[in-house]
Design an enzyme around this catalytic site. Structure first.
Site, PDB file in Angstrom:
ATOM      1  CE  LYS A  13      48.647  52.323   1.718  1.00 48.15           C
ATOM      2  NZ  LYS A  13      48.642  53.040   3.009  1.00 48.15           N
ATOM      3  CD  GLN A  57      51.792  51.416   4.976  1.00 51.60           C
ATOM      4  OE1 GLN A  57      51.328  52.305   4.285  1.00 51.60           O
ATOM      5  NE2 GLN A  57      51.278  50.498   5.297  1.00 51.60           N
ATOM      6  CG  ASP A  84      46.380  57.139   6.268  1.00 43.30           C
ATOM      7  OD1 ASP A  84      46.010  56.124   5.656  1.00 43.30           O
ATOM      8  OD2 ASP A  84      47.786  57.275   6.367  1.00 43.30           O
TER       9      ASP A  84
HETATM   10  N1  GUN Z   1      49.058  50.510   7.773  1.00 38.42           N
HETATM   11  C1  GUN Z   1      48.403  49.422   7.781  1.00 38.42           C
HETATM   12  N2  GUN Z   1      47.351  49.538   6.905  1.00 38.42           N
HETATM   13  C2  GUN Z   1      47.773  51.491   7.067  1.00 38.42           C
HETATM   14  C3  GUN Z   1      46.959  52.522   5.945  1.00 38.42           C
HETATM   15  O1  GUN Z   1      45.878  52.522   5.676  1.00 38.42           O
HETATM   16  N3  GUN Z   1      47.315  53.295   6.275  1.00 38.42           N
HETATM   17  C4  GUN Z   1      48.843  53.286   6.940  1.00 38.42           C
HETATM   18  N4  GUN Z   1      49.382  54.975   6.920  1.00 38.42           N
HETATM   19  N5  GUN Z   1      49.902  52.644   7.571  1.00 38.42           N
HETATM   20  C5  GUN Z   1      48.867  51.868   7.554  1.00 38.42           C
END
Ligand code: GUN
Length: 282
Positions: free
Chosen positions: A48, A92, A115
């Site tokens: 990211k 996350q 998200d």
């Molecule tokens: N864990 C697995 N996929 C995601 C996601 O798209 N965003 C976040 N914040 N955590 C995750």
């Protein structure tokens, strides 16, 4: 059978975001919070941050220790909610067991919730009037569109009913007038239901879960799974070697859905900037 190249589609989306940010001279920032030492999470967070760099978005990482107290995390989120340089906040998941994920997600301001995990943003997705895309499902839709497939009227089967993937995935397909079935661990005759699918989306999280007998000839198969096989190699939910020959299109793992999720996150971060600048109704 044709492979859907998620890396290429994702690169095109990121390039567009970069061009927009440059042309408009925008300053866009994303705060990424990671708690503890989950290895997969570390890889996702690094990816990211890399994507932010590619797009010209500033990333601010907050790596907190495993034993972080809930109040400390909530305090950090509160500070970031008030920081004008931070347009998007993502925490996350999964979080260590002692932290309440729902509470943490709720603490993120809905206009910075890139998200789209909060109840407000999930509700907007349900209604079909939303600013923030659900990242993984929106990425899947872009991959389906990249094949030239018209979703309207198609039989679509989603395996998995998580709040992050399965449920919003079904909504996006429905918004495009698909006939949608959501399958889960209690579904009876799973193979038979899956065989109806013109478009099959698997979000189970188990290697080799989708086998050839579950797939209709000529189907589009999208593999959201991100698993490790017995040799510790990254793989999806789909038994690729036996399923691929039956498909019209199929996504590889890695290089399919994963890069798209991140591209959609970048899109949301730019959207967050627009919302916070008063240029878009949240
Ligand atoms: N864990 C697995 N996929 C995601 C996601 O798209 N965003 C976040 N914040 N955590 C995750």
């Amino acid at each position: 059978m044709q492979l859907i190249d998620g890396k290429a589609v994702s690169a095109a989306v990121k390039q567009q975001i970069k061009d927009t940010i440059e042309k408009e001279g925008l300053e866009v920032g994303l705060a990424v919070i990671i708690v503890g030492n989950n290895q997969a999470s570390r890889v996702y967070v690094n990816n990211k941050k890399k994507a932010c760099e590619v797009c010209g978005i500033k990333s601010f990482e907050y790596a907190l220790p495993e034993d972080t107290k809930e109040e400390e995390l909530l305090e950090l989120i509160d500070t970031l909610n008030k920081d004008d340089k931070v347009n998007g906040i993502l925490c996350q998941l999964p979080l260590p067991g002692h932290l309440d994920e729902e509470k943490v997600i709720k603490a993120i301001s809905p206009i910075k919730d890139v998200d789209a995990f909060s109840a407000v943003n999930v509700g907007k997705i349900m209604i079909g009037n939303y600013a923030f895309l659900p990242c993984t499902p929106a990425g899947v839709m872009e991959l389906i569109h990249s094949t030239g497939t018209d979703v309207a009227g198609k039989e679509c089967v989603v395996i998995g009913r998580s709040n992050i993937v399965g449920k919003p995935m079904a909504m996006l397909l429905l918004h495009e007038n698909a006939t949608v079935t959501i399958c889960h661990s209690k579904t009876k005759n799973l193979a038979e239901v899956c065989r109806r699918a013109d478009i099959l989306v698997s979000a189970v999280g188990r290697a080799d879960f989708v086998t050839a007998d579950m797939v209709k000839d000529g189907a589009v198969v999208i593999d959201v799974g991100m698993n490790r096989n017995a040799e510790n190699k990254l793989c999806g939910d789909v038994k690729f070697d036996e399923v691929a020959p039956k498909c019209s299109y199929i996504t590889p793992v890695p290089g399919g859905v994963g890069p798209m999720t991140i591209a959609m996150l970048m899109k949301n971060t730019l959207m967050a900037k627009r919302i916070q600048s008063g240029n878009y109704e949240a």
